[in-house]
Design a protein around this motif. Structure first.
Motif, PDB file in Angstrom:
ATOM      1  N   PHE A  41       0.823  -1.204   0.000  1.00  0.00           N
ATOM      2  CA  PHE A  41       0.000   0.000   0.000  1.00  0.00           C
ATOM      3  C   PHE A  41       0.861   1.260   0.000  1.00  0.00           C
ATOM      4  O   PHE A  41       0.620   2.192  -0.771  1.00  0.00           O
ATOM      5  CB  PHE A  41      -0.921  -0.020   1.224  1.00  0.00           C
ATOM      6  N   VAL A  42       1.898   1.264   0.872  1.00  0.00           N
ATOM      7  CA  VAL A  42       2.793   2.423   0.920  1.00  0.00           C
ATOM      8  C   VAL A  42       3.506   2.598  -0.423  1.00  0.00           C
ATOM      9  O   VAL A  42       3.634   3.721  -0.940  1.00  0.00           O
ATOM     10  CB  VAL A  42       3.805   2.274   2.082  1.00  0.00           C
ATOM     11  N   ALA A  43       3.938   1.475  -1.010  1.00  0.00           N
ATOM     12  CA  ALA A  43       4.567   1.564  -2.334  1.00  0.00           C
ATOM     13  C   ALA A  43       3.603   2.162  -3.344  1.00  0.00           C
ATOM     14  O   ALA A  43       3.985   2.969  -4.201  1.00  0.00           O
ATOM     15  CB  ALA A  43       5.018   0.174  -2.788  1.00  0.00           C
ATOM     16  N   GLY A  44       2.314   1.796  -3.208  1.00  0.00           N
ATOM     17  CA  GLY A  44       1.295   2.343  -4.103  1.00  0.00           C
ATOM     18  C   GLY A  44       1.162   3.848  -3.951  1.00  0.00           C
ATOM     19  O   GLY A  44       0.988   4.579  -4.932  1.00  0.00           O
ATOM     20  N   ILE A  45       1.257   4.327  -2.704  1.00  0.00           N
ATOM     21  CA  ILE A  45       1.178   5.775  -2.481  1.00  0.00           C
ATOM     22  C   ILE A  45       2.354   6.474  -3.171  1.00  0.00           C
ATOM     23  O   ILE A  45       2.181   7.475  -3.867  1.00  0.00           O
ATOM     24  CB  ILE A  45       1.199   6.092  -0.961  1.00  0.00           C
ATOM     25  N   VAL A  46       3.542   5.896  -2.985  1.00  0.00           N
ATOM     26  CA  VAL A  46       4.728   6.502  -3.599  1.00  0.00           C
ATOM     27  C   VAL A  46       4.582   6.537  -5.123  1.00  0.00           C
ATOM     28  O   VAL A  46       4.824   7.564  -5.767  1.00  0.00           O
ATOM     29  CB  VAL A  46       6.003   5.721  -3.189  1.00  0.00           C
ATOM     30  N   LEU A  47       4.142   5.412  -5.691  1.00  0.00           N
ATOM     31  CA  LEU A  47       3.979   5.367  -7.151  1.00  0.00           C
ATOM     32  C   LEU A  47       2.892   6.343  -7.609  1.00  0.00           C
ATOM     33  O   LEU A  47       2.985   6.942  -8.682  1.00  0.00           O
ATOM     34  CB  LEU A  47       3.645   3.945  -7.612  1.00  0.00           C
ATOM     35  N   SER A  48       1.862   6.522  -6.782  1.00  0.00           N
ATOM     36  CA  SER A  48       0.806   7.468  -7.145  1.00  0.00           C
ATOM     37  C   SER A  48       1.373   8.878  -7.247  1.00  0.00           C
ATOM     38  O   SER A  48       1.043   9.621  -8.169  1.00  0.00           O
ATOM     39  CB  SER A  48      -0.309   7.460  -6.107  1.00  0.00           C
ATOM     40  N   LEU A  49       2.248   9.235  -6.288  1.00  0.00           N
ATOM     41  CA  LEU A  49       2.863  10.567  -6.327  1.00  0.00           C
ATOM     42  C   LEU A  49       3.606  10.778  -7.637  1.00  0.00           C
ATOM     43  O   LEU A  49       3.639  11.878  -8.193  1.00  0.00           O
ATOM     44  CB  LEU A  49       3.833  10.747  -5.152  1.00  0.00           C
ATOM     45  N   MET A  50       4.200   9.688  -8.143  1.00  0.00           N
ATOM     46  CA  MET A  50       4.904   9.806  -9.414  1.00  0.00           C
ATOM     47  C   MET A  50       3.935   9.862 -10.593  1.00  0.00           C
ATOM     48  O   MET A  50       4.228  10.485 -11.611  1.00  0.00           O
ATOM     49  CB  MET A  50       5.836   8.611  -9.604  1.00  0.00           C
ATOM     50  N   ALA A  51       2.799   9.196 -10.445  1.00  0.00           N
ATOM     51  CA  ALA A  51       1.869   9.102 -11.586  1.00  0.00           C
ATOM     52  C   ALA A  51       0.981  10.338 -11.718  1.00  0.00           C
ATOM     53  O   ALA A  51       0.597  10.717 -12.825  1.00  0.00           O
ATOM     54  CB  ALA A  51       1.006   7.847 -11.451  1.00  0.00           C
ATOM     55  N   ILE A  52       0.656  10.953 -10.582  1.00  0.00           N
ATOM     56  CA  ILE A  52      -0.291  12.080 -10.600  1.00  0.00           C
ATOM     57  C   ILE A  52       0.106  13.208 -11.575  1.00  0.00           C
ATOM     58  O   ILE A  52      -0.730  13.644 -12.373  1.00  0.00           O
ATOM     59  CB  ILE A  52      -0.509  12.631  -9.169  1.00  0.00           C
ATOM     60  N   PRO A  53       1.378  13.676 -11.544  1.00  0.00           N
ATOM     61  CA  PRO A  53       1.718  14.782 -12.441  1.00  0.00           C
ATOM     62  C   PRO A  53       1.452  14.463 -13.911  1.00  0.00           C
ATOM     63  O   PRO A  53       0.908  15.293 -14.643  1.00  0.00           O
ATOM     64  CB  PRO A  53       3.208  15.003 -12.199  1.00  0.00           C
ATOM     65  N   THR A  54       1.824  13.259 -14.329  1.00  0.00           N
ATOM     66  CA  THR A  54       1.608  12.890 -15.733  1.00  0.00           C
ATOM     67  C   THR A  54       0.118  12.888 -16.060  1.00  0.00           C
ATOM     68  O   THR A  54      -0.308  13.456 -17.069  1.00  0.00           O
ATOM     69  CB  THR A  54       2.186  11.486 -16.018  1.00  0.00           C
ATOM     70  N   ILE A  55      -0.676  12.253 -15.194  1.00  0.00           N
ATOM     71  CA  ILE A  55      -2.115  12.186 -15.459  1.00  0.00           C
ATOM     72  C   ILE A  55      -2.703  13.595 -15.475  1.00  0.00           C
ATOM     73  O   ILE A  55      -3.492  13.950 -16.350  1.00  0.00           O
ATOM     74  CB  ILE A  55      -2.815  11.313 -14.403  1.00  0.00           C
ATOM     75  N   PHE A  56      -2.269  14.420 -14.508  1.00  0.00           N
ATOM     76  CA  PHE A  56      -2.760  15.797 -14.457  1.00  0.00           C
ATOM     77  C   PHE A  56      -2.406  16.559 -15.725  1.00  0.00           C
ATOM     78  O   PHE A  56      -3.273  17.174 -16.353  1.00  0.00           O
ATOM     79  CB  PHE A  56      -2.179  16.521 -13.231  1.00  0.00           C
ATOM     80  N   GLN A  57      -1.111  16.488 -16.108  1.00  0.00           N
ATOM     81  CA  GLN A  57      -0.674  17.292 -17.259  1.00  0.00           C
ATOM     82  C   GLN A  57      -1.391  16.872 -18.540  1.00  0.00           C
ATOM     83  O   GLN A  57      -1.917  17.723 -19.273  1.00  0.00           O
ATOM     84  CB  GLN A  57       0.841  17.164 -17.449  1.00  0.00           C
ATOM     85  N   VAL A  58      -1.448  15.557 -18.786  1.00  0.00           N
ATOM     86  CA  VAL A  58      -2.086  15.095 -20.022  1.00  0.00           C
ATOM     87  C   VAL A  58      -3.581  15.437 -20.002  1.00  0.00           C
ATOM     88  O   VAL A  58      -4.137  15.912 -20.995  1.00  0.00           O
ATOM     89  CB  VAL A  58      -1.865  13.582 -20.228  1.00  0.00           C
ATOM     90  N   SER A  59      -4.239  15.238 -18.844  1.00  0.00           N
ATOM     91  CA  SER A  59      -5.677  15.533 -18.765  1.00  0.00           C
ATOM     92  C   SER A  59      -5.944  17.017 -18.961  1.00  0.00           C
ATOM     93  O   SER A  59      -6.884  17.406 -19.645  1.00  0.00           O
ATOM     94  CB  SER A  59      -6.248  15.113 -17.413  1.00  0.00           C
ATOM     95  N   GLU A  60      -5.105  17.853 -18.359  1.00  0.00           N
ATOM     96  CA  GLU A  60      -5.336  19.291 -18.472  1.00  0.00           C
ATOM     97  C   GLU A  60      -5.241  19.744 -19.928  1.00  0.00           C
ATOM     98  O   GLU A  60      -6.091  20.480 -20.422  1.00  0.00           O
ATOM     99  CB  GLU A  60      -4.331  20.064 -17.607  1.00  0.00           C
ATOM    100  N   VAL A  61      -4.180  19.267 -20.607  1.00  0.00           N
ATOM    101  CA  VAL A  61      -4.032  19.613 -22.020  1.00  0.00           C
ATOM    102  C   VAL A  61      -5.250  19.125 -22.808  1.00  0.00           C
ATOM    103  O   VAL A  61      -5.779  19.830 -23.664  1.00  0.00           O
ATOM    104  CB  VAL A  61      -2.732  19.011 -22.598  1.00  0.00           C
TER     105      VAL A  61
END
Lengths: 252, 278
Positions: B132-152
């Motif tokens: 679960f903790v590893a998932g949180i860490v990976l989420s922190l890495m994934a969020i910016p990409t998802i945010f940037q692509v979605s925003e565009v």
């Protein structure tokens, strides 16, 4: 003989410090077609978009003065804008059907306003498509994407979508500017049909269109209404020189 | 003139060929070396002798858990912030701040995320080591990409759709959920796939926080060892190169199938919604 539907009183609009509309006064009677003509940038679209408060989305939009619809100030404090836009529909310059099926497009407004009954939905969609003179062409492919239709069909679909929620007024912002002559004629016929049930305000660059399909015409120039009156008078016997110049194509 | 045209054309063609070749050689080399290791036993049994023998079932399960956790956290946060930034606020300061933070986040090396997870989540918040903790860490890495692509993606939706909705008397929420999101879904999905496949291919970000256990993780709060980390351990400690190739092959197959399936889905969806079908 006419009942007043929209009454515009001393209406001014500016974006940032740019005054776009200057002291507009206009009376629009019920069940008529009013054409707004004038050169690009004269403020006619801004005026049209003021009637269903689409300009509210611009953060630097400022206005004063009032627009009354059935005697009620639409910029009044207790006005529910979402409800207002249900009563005052709009057809845009560029056809903008939603990326869903033909049926879903026309059912869209009904659904978001809470209609669930399948039969009533279907009946209203059918009636609206018939009224928009589109039913015959698409009745066998209601489930196809609306984006597969031609430009003219898409625009009539947008009209069907608008009338499906039974507005009182339909605003049309150069609805034919992107269409071929045949589609344009179809929409003009449609406009004449629709005024029996609706009050229509039509922005157009096409003088022939204003002449053919409107009862009243207002000529806009630099944010002001230069002349308003019966269409036949404006086109046959304009009072102002500027109106005559524009109608005869001397500028604009 | 003709010569110049041919020259440019072949230049571009060779770049394309090189990209294809790189993909072919990398995946080809690994799959050729790893495919013979893979059988039902390898996929569905526990590792023996630190992984030099036996299978990789716990690792596959850990990776599947990570996909689910990372998706469950990063998709709503990433897409949600993109909706907020593109539809709800016109405050330039907030918009620029969020954009800046997401740019910074996406340029942080993955090992730093791993260290942060260990220091902050595992020790400071006393969450301990877990998938679960590893998932949180990976989420922190994934969020910016998802945010940037979605925003565009939201920005490229023509204004006329939004206006069309509002003109029908739709509320902002209705406009977003019934029209804007469906139009944006293909773009958003591309961002999600990009972010998630990269996140689950991470060894560095998870090595300090996931616990590196060889047991079957019963729940997401157990320790585990996702495929990339297993691969890293097998290869770096010289435990078994052939099992490392086998693990890598399985990882490649998972990533490729996610990418492929989502591409097919997006294409189909786009054809349906944009009217090329029927």
């Amino acid at each position: 003989m006419f009942k007043l539907k929209i009454n515009v009183k001393n209406f001014n609009v500016s974006f940032s410090d740019n005054q776009i509309l200057k002291n507009i006064n206009m009376k629009i009677p019920k069940n008529t077609v009013t054409a707004l003509i004038g050169p690009s940038g004269c403020g006619k679209s801004t005026f049209l978009r003021s009637i269903n408060r689409m300009n509210d989305f611009s953060s630097n939009f400022k206005r004063n003065g009032s627009i009354y619809v059935d005697g009620e100030d639409i910029y009044g404090e207790n006005v529910d804008v979402v409800d207002l836009r249900k009563r005052i529909g709009m057809v845009f310059q560029k056809a903008n059907p939603f990326p869903m099926s033909i049926f879903e497009n026309v059912a869209y407004g009904l659904k978001i306003h809470g209609l669930k009954d399948k039969k009533e939905l279907f009946d209203t969609v059918k009636r609206s498509l018939k009224q928009a003179a589109l039913w015959g062409e698409i009745k066998d492919k209601l489930d196809s994407s609306a984006l597969s239709l031609s430009g003219g069909q898409q625009q009539r679909l947008c009209i069907a979508r608008t009338i499906a929620i039974s507005p009182e007024v339909i605003l049309m912002d150069e609805p034919c500017s992107a269409l071929d002559p045949i589609s344009t004629l179809k929409i003009e016929d449609l406009i004449c049909e629709l005024k029996r049930d609706y009050t229509i305000v039509l922005v157009t660059h096409n003088m022939q269109q204003a002449k053919r399909s409107s009862d009243l015409t207002s000529f806009f120039l630099d944010g002001e209404v230069i002349e308003s009156g019966l269409t036949k008078d404006i086109f046959s016997n304009p009072k102002m020189e500027k109106t005559e110049d524009y109608i005869l194509g001397r500028f604009g | 003139m003709k010569l110049k045209q041919n020259l440019t054309k072949s230049l571009f063609a060779s770049s394309a060929a090189f990209t294809l070749l790189a993909l072919g050689i990398v995946t080809g080399f690994i799959v050729v070396n790893g495919i013979h290791v893979i059988d039902w036993e390898f996929l569905f049994s526990l590792p023996k002798d630190s992984g030099s023998d036996g299978g990789i079932f716990p690792m596959i399960l850990s990776t599947v858990y990570l996909i689910l956790i990372t998706g469950a956290i990063s998709i709503p946060v990433g897409v949600g912030s993109a909706v907020y930034i593109s539809q709800y606020t016109s405050n330039e300061k907030i918009i620029n701040l969020v954009r800046f933070i997401s740019q910074v986040l996406s340029s942080v090396p993955s090992i730093v995320f791993g260290l942060f997870g260990l220091a902050f989540l595992v020790f400071f918040l006393k969450m301990g080591w877990s998938i679960f903790v590893a998932g949180i860490v990976l989420s922190l890495m994934a969020i910016p990409t998802i945010f940037q692509v979605s925003e565009v993606t939201f920005q490229t939706i023509p204004e006329i759709y939004k206006e069309g909705c509002y003109a029908m008397g739709a509320s902002k929420w209705q406009t977003i959920t019934t029209v804007l999101l469906p139009i944006a879904i293909p773009g958003i999905l591309t961002g999600i796939i990009l972010a998630i496949t990269r996140a689950i291919s991470e060894a560095a970000a998870v090595m300090y926080v996931v616990g590196s256990s060889l047991d079957i993780p019963i729940s997401i709060f157990d320790t585990g060892r996702p495929l990339p980390l297993h691969l890293y351990v097998l290869a770096s400690e010289g435990i078994s190169m052939s099992n490392a190739y086998g693990t890598a092959t399985v990882l490649i197959i998972i990533v490729l199938s996610i990418t492929l399936i989502s591409n097919i889905t997006v294409n189909h969806y786009q054809k349906r919604i944009m009217g090329c079908l029927n």
